[in-house]
Write a protein that holds these residues in place. Structure first.
Motif, mmCIF file in Angstrom:
data_model
loop_
_atom_site.group_PDB
_atom_site.id
_atom_site.type_symbol
_atom_site.label_atom_id
_atom_site.label_comp_id
_atom_site.label_asym_id
_atom_site.label_seq_id
_atom_site.Cartn_x
_atom_site.Cartn_y
_atom_site.Cartn_z
ATOM 1 N N VAL A 103 -0.469 7.038 4.706
ATOM 2 C CA VAL A 103 -1.386 5.940 4.208
ATOM 3 C C VAL A 103 -0.470 4.806 3.821
ATOM 4 N N VAL A 105 1.906 2.930 0.386
ATOM 5 C CA VAL A 105 2.670 1.729 0.456
ATOM 6 C C VAL A 105 4.362 2.109 0.350
ATOM 7 N N SER A 214 3.146 -3.684 2.801
ATOM 8 C CA SER A 214 2.009 -2.529 3.823
ATOM 9 C C SER A 214 2.535 -1.633 4.114
ATOM 10 N N VAL A 215 1.980 -0.280 4.224
ATOM 11 C CA VAL A 215 2.147 1.122 4.220
ATOM 12 C C VAL A 215 3.593 1.020 4.664
ATOM 13 N N TRP B 52 -3.488 -5.358 2.605
ATOM 14 C CA TRP B 52 -2.318 -5.163 4.041
ATOM 15 C C TRP B 52 -2.244 -4.384 4.757
ATOM 16 N N GLU B 53 -3.286 -2.963 3.829
ATOM 17 C CA GLU B 53 -2.983 -1.565 4.175
ATOM 18 C C GLU B 53 -3.545 -1.167 5.745
ATOM 19 N N PRO B 55 -4.041 -2.641 8.561
ATOM 20 C CA PRO B 55 -2.886 -2.021 10.484
ATOM 21 C C PRO B 55 -2.697 -1.200 10.565
ATOM 22 N N ALA B 56 -2.038 -0.160 8.891
ATOM 23 C CA ALA B 56 -1.330 1.281 9.125
ATOM 24 C C ALA B 56 -2.252 2.052 9.585
ATOM 25 N N LEU B 57 -3.366 1.892 8.684
ATOM 26 C CA LEU B 57 -4.350 2.430 8.124
ATOM 27 C C LEU B 57 -5.403 2.505 9.625
ATOM 28 N N ARG B 60 -4.646 4.621 12.089
ATOM 29 C CA ARG B 60 -4.824 5.882 11.819
ATOM 30 C C ARG B 60 -6.301 7.006 12.688
ATOM 31 N N SER B 166 3.716 0.634 11.532
ATOM 32 C CA SER B 166 2.954 -0.014 10.311
ATOM 33 C C SER B 166 4.298 -1.230 10.538
ATOM 34 N N VAL B 169 1.827 -6.337 10.567
ATOM 35 C CA VAL B 169 1.228 -6.704 8.587
ATOM 36 C C VAL B 169 0.778 -8.489 9.114
ATOM 37 N N PRO B 170 0.031 -8.414 8.312
ATOM 38 C CA PRO B 170 -1.372 -9.731 7.743
ATOM 39 C C PRO B 170 0.455 -10.619 7.483
ATOM 40 N N LYS B 174 7.922 -7.255 11.626
ATOM 41 C CA LYS B 174 8.307 -6.294 10.631
ATOM 42 C C LYS B 174 9.904 -6.581 11.771
#
Ligand code: SF4
Ligand code: SF4
Lengths: 239, 473
Positions: A103, A105, A214-215, B52-53, B55-57, B60, B166, B169-170, B174
């Motif tokens: 998680v 970047v 983002s991650v 920003w993290e 979506p990926a967090l 999980r 991921s 994203v906001p 991608k």
């Protein structure tokens, strides 16, 4: 007459120039020594200890980034003892702050992660410390996540030595050390930061990143900065 | 002497849970409860992170439907940025969500529930699984596996990885869909559609033989909640939240960002699963169901030819609204068909292959909402950030949690029907589990807990003593 400037690194005969470090000689000879705090063009501080090597005739291990090459030196860079020490160093870094790559970047673009993979670290033998450190997103373009910082001080040195702004410093001692901007003000309020982004480029981990990353979204382009440093080296050699 | 039966862990669902069946003095079922025993505090540990993290967090939180969290979270991020994402981005997000619906429903129907439906609730538990199904119904089992692979392949083509992409994203996404991937998707569609229609026919023909299960697997009036799109059509990514009552009347319609005004949450002390309810009716009258059954119950139409035909037939056979949770399976199959149909419709859209993908913006709102339909039901994310975009508060309202009250009602109903005189058979226990499986609960999400679900069943007497216990891992 001075002795001939020759030494042996991992059984390879290497010639060197006056003042060169063992690390520089090894790299020129194609011998890989892992590093984290070192960056070509910045002053060396021997902080991360990954570049330790064995010097024949000396009981002590030497950090190759700050050890001058001497005629007749016999250096070993890849012994079982060194491999184990490097593993421990990396594990300690991973245990100290929160490194959950999945998680982060910097996932997929991180020097610490690459070294951990290279050294086949599949678990950490020490208790995770995971202090709850903050994320400072006050700067308009960049962010700092202290949870991922390994205190290599590349940001401190590049800002001071290349940009000349000296925005970054290290505050505190031991386990409570952390990098600060100006006098520990939010980065966004720093009077000295020129927003050049050099620190973000050079950070080896996910600690410094462009805002909005983002991650796994961190991309680094060190081309320009390496050029600037090469230029600087050239200037210092030729007046 | 009252007694309690506990099923712990419930098998073939995602996560870990326990069912207790409480008997009264005469050995009759007095109550049955579903407990979720794990807790991961996910919302808490997101605090302090850059939004920003998220979506990926949040993707999980769950390995089973990461795409749903990814989308709800990216949308909450869009709302913090205060932007409308470019058309390419919203269409690509739609496409990945359809793929997620196909693969998740295929897992639920073919891997988890088909063994009960086709091999029988009372069949040998050793064979009552995907392997047993492969032995006796190889075509069907393989078709189910192919469907799942198809959905996963689309997710991989877009998100890059089967699980935990991921990619959203906001502000957008991608990458585009490549034309090669589109061709590959297109080439598989006709065969898969044929297969799904075949399974649907088979399922419809079997419904009569399950009359008793239809009547007892969560057959009761309740509200239904989900998204509806333009023209109040079936929807999975955007639109209004619609609440429909037991008679099919619209009880409320609201912007998803106002969900906290309409949906409340209670915490029961025997489970980590929060129980949401429709506030205007209060707790527990405000019990509602979400998911495939709800989505078919609330919409006015599907908006695609095959889908509309199937919806009409579904309503004929199951009622409008369909009251039995047994029909979740049927609804799931209908939705697989809808998703395939809509995927095919989308593939011709040039926006999937070119066009702007992401817009940049700073923090323009200190609070952001994101909502999407996960395969299991409506998913709400609500984030509060400071001016720099550091998360201050996170609230995730998850499909399985919203079905919690209904799941409890369902197992009570099943236990009353099948557990008699303090005795229970393996088949009875399996039905209790199957009642839960009908909702396809993903407990890792709803409690934000990790791992595959396993369930324990306990039978307790009136004094609360465990008199029988079964568990499967
Ligand atoms: S900084 Fe590097 S090692 Fe640490 S979590 Fe991020 S990717 Fe992993
Ligand atoms: S912020 Fe990055 S560059 Fe600076 S000390 Fe920490 S890890 Fe090194």
């Amino acid at each position: 007459m001075t002795a001939e400037r020759k030494m042996r690194i991992n059984d390879v005969q290497v010639k060197f120039e006056e003042g060169e470090t063992v690390l520089a000689c090894a790299r020129r000879a194609g011998v890989r020594i892992p590093t984290l705090c070192h960056f070509d063009g910045l002053s060396d501080i021997g902080a991360c200890r990954l570049c330790l090597v064995e010097v024949e005739g000396s009981a002590q291990l030497a950090a190759s980034c700050v050890t001058r090459a001497e005629p007749g030196m016999v250096i070993r860079c890849h012994t079982t003892r060194l491999a184990e020490y490097r593993k421990v160093i990396l594990e300690l870094l991973l245990a100290e702050r929160n490194h959950v790559c999945s998680v982060c970047v910097a996932n997929g673009n991180c020097e610490l992660q690459d070294l951990a993979t290279e050294h086949q670290i599949d678990h950490v033998r020490f208790d995770y410390q995971f202090p709850a450190l903050g994320v400072d997103l006050s700067h308009g373009q960049f962010g700092v996540d202290h949870n991922r910082c390994i205190l290599c001080t590349r940001c401190v040195r590049v800002c001071d030595e290349i940009e000349g702004a000296h925005t970054w410093d290290v505050a505190g001692r031991g386990g409570t050390s952390r990098v600060i901007t100006d006098l520990a003000q939010p980065w966004g309020e720093s009077q000295t930061c020129t927003s050049c982004g050099k620190c973000v480029e050079l950070c080896p981990t996910g600690a410094l990143f462009p805002r909005g990353t983002s991650v796994g979204g961190l991309v680094r382009d060190r081309g320009r900065i390496e050029l600037a440093m090469a230029h600087r080296r050239h200037e210092s050699c030729h007046g | 002497m009252t007694r309690t039966i506990t099923i712990d862990p419930v098998t073939r669902i995602e996560g870990h849970a326990k069912v207790t069946i409480h008997l009264d003095d005469r050995g009759q079922v007095a109550d049955a409860r579903f407990h979720v025993a794990e807790f991961r505090g996910f919302e808490k540990f997101c605090e302090g992170r850059p939004f920003w993290e998220m979506p990926a967090l949040t993707s999980r939180v769950c390995g089973i439907c990461p795409v749903s969290h990814l989308l709800a979270s990216a949308k909450a991020g869009d709302s913090i940025l205060g932007v409308a994402v470019p058309p390419s981005a919203s269409k690509l997000r739609r496409l990945i969500n359809l793929a997620q619906i196909v693969q998740s429903h295929a897992l639920s129907v073919f891997h988890m529930s088909a063994p009960d439906l086709l091999l029988g609730f009372d069949s040998d538990p050793l064979n009552r699984n995907l392997f047993g199904l492969l032995a006796s119904e190889p075509e069907l089992a393989r078709g189910g596996i192919r469907l799942r692979q198809f959905g996963q392949a689309i997710i991989e083509a877009l998100g890059g990885r089967k699980i935990h992409p991921s990619w959203a994203v906001p502000g957008g996404v991608k990458s585009h869909l490549s034309r090669e991937s589109a061709q590959l998707i297109q080439s598989q569609l006709p065969e898969l559609r044929r297969f799904v229609r075949g399974v649907l026919d088979r399922l419809k023909a079997m419904l009569d033989s399950f009359a008793k299960e239809v009547a007892s697997f969560g057959s009761f009036p309740s509200l239904f909640v989900g998204l509806v799109g333009p023209g109040r059509a079936w929807e999975h990514y955007d639109g209004l939240v619609r609440v429909v009552d037991e008679f099919g009347r619209v009880a409320a319609e609201f912007e998803s960002g106002r969900f906290e005004e309409y949906l409340g949450e209670t915490v029961q002390n025997d489970s980590y699963l929060k129980s949401p309810y429709f506030k205007p009716l209060g707790f527990p009258q405000g019990m509602y169901r979400v998911g495939p059954l709800a989505r078919l119950n609330i919409c006015d139409r599907i908006g695609s030819p095959l889908g509309d035909v199937e919806l009409a037939e579904f309503r004929d056979r199951a009622g409008r609204p369909a009251h039995s949770s047994f029909h979740f399976h049927y609804a799931r199959m209908v939705e697989i068909l809808i998703a395939l149909e809509k995927t095919e419709e989308m593939l011709g859209d040039e926006d999937l292959y070119s066009g702007r993908l992401q817009v940049e913006a700073g923090v323009n709102n200190l609070s952001g909402f994101g909502c999407s339909e996960a395969p299991r039901g409506t998913l709400f994310h609500h984030y509060t950030v400071d001016g720099d975009g550091v998360l201050q508060k996170v609230n995730l309202v998850i499909a399985t949690g919203q079905n919690n009250l209904a799941m409890n009602r369902t197992i009570q109903q099943i236990a009353r029907e099948y557990v008699a005189d303090g005795a229970f058979t393996e088949g009875a226990l399996n039905r209790v589990e199957a009642g839960i499986r009908a909702y396809d609960p993903c407990l890792s999400c709803s409690t934000h807990a990790l791992g595959q679900m396993a369930l324990r069943l306990q039978l307790l007497d009136a004094a609360g003593r465990v008199i029988d216990e079964r568990s499967r891992a």
